[in-house]
Design an enzyme around this catalytic site. Sequence first.
Site, PDB file in Angstrom:
ATOM      1  N   THR A 149      44.023  27.454   2.584  1.00  0.00           N
ATOM      2  CA  THR A 149      44.201  26.011   2.736  1.00  0.00           C
ATOM      3  C   THR A 149      44.153  25.641   4.211  1.00  0.00           C
ATOM      4  O   THR A 149      44.766  26.305   5.045  1.00  0.00           O
ATOM      5  CB  THR A 149      45.532  25.540   2.130  1.00  0.00           C
ATOM      6  OG1 THR A 149      45.551  25.854   0.730  1.00  0.00           O
ATOM      7  CG2 THR A 149      45.722  24.045   2.292  1.00  0.00           C
ATOM      8  N   PHE A 152      45.069  22.932   7.105  1.00  0.00           N
ATOM      9  CA  PHE A 152      46.034  21.880   7.403  1.00  0.00           C
ATOM     10  C   PHE A 152      45.672  21.204   8.729  1.00  0.00           C
ATOM     11  O   PHE A 152      45.132  21.846   9.638  1.00  0.00           O
ATOM     12  CB  PHE A 152      47.447  22.451   7.536  1.00  0.00           C
ATOM     13  CG  PHE A 152      48.024  22.999   6.260  1.00  0.00           C
ATOM     14  CD1 PHE A 152      48.875  22.232   5.478  1.00  0.00           C
ATOM     15  CD2 PHE A 152      47.732  24.289   5.843  1.00  0.00           C
ATOM     16  CE1 PHE A 152      49.408  22.737   4.306  1.00  0.00           C
ATOM     17  CE2 PHE A 152      48.270  24.805   4.673  1.00  0.00           C
ATOM     18  CZ  PHE A 152      49.105  24.021   3.894  1.00  0.00           C
TER      19      PHE A 152
END
Length: 292
Positions: free
Chosen positions: A174, A176
């Site tokens: 992921t 960010f």
Amino acid sequence: MTANLCIAFQGEMGAYSHEACRNCYPEMDALPCRSFEDVIEAVRSGRAGLAMLPVENSTYGRVADIHHLLPESGLHIIAETFVRVRVALMARPGVRLGEVRHVRAHQVLIPQAKGFLAHHGITSEAAVDSAGAAADLAREDRPGEGVLASELAAEIYGLDVLARDIEDYGHNTTRFLVMSPRPDPERRGEHGMLTSFVFRVRNIPAALYKAMGGFATNGVNMTKLESYMVNGMFTATQFYADIEGHPDDANVRLALDELGYFTSHLSILGTYPADPLRSQQAAQYQSLAGGS
């Protein structure tokens, strides 16, 4: 808790967003928030100095609604960071792996451990939040139940990790973005710079094609281009883009100037150093592509 020493994130303590905060800013206190809007408001109101927001996942793509929030947030991107989503099976202290018959986790986490769960005959149930499921299990003894979450969640809630890295594939990551009330355009990164912006093209033929031409002719690499509707209207489309480079770089400046000719709106969301993992992943991809 001093606001300037606090970073806000969405979810419960022990969430992967919390892990991103701790990895990137270990000296700051983490402030859990109910929603992405609450994360942004925590920074705008002065309760937190920074915001940590997930924007995309290598398996599931763009995080829903986040691109709508960034341009209107009033905040600026000052950094990016990546978290490898490592899935751990945890249970209350003293419980053994063979005793776990059922697990709870966020709905996107369960399919990632499908092979492990099937091998051990463990059923699953979707929860609103994996870290929240860990907190629930720590509060209430539920025989035969476990949770899939990050090892950080097990550490925070006093659960035992029974199995680590049980995801079927080891590439799920992921990305960010770190948001601040103030931009930080003077900083330069050892691994290059990124600039993120949103724009809308003018209502002329081939506007998007012409708008993109300046990046190609000036040798600016565009790493992301996504479109999304504005205010739920099919005729109102906004684009989000990431490019390599800094607006002060001559080629980037020329490309953005050319973009301006074909857009009705252009807003830079931030200029920030590229995370080292970005170049590492690019090198790994080129190596795999060259060997195929």
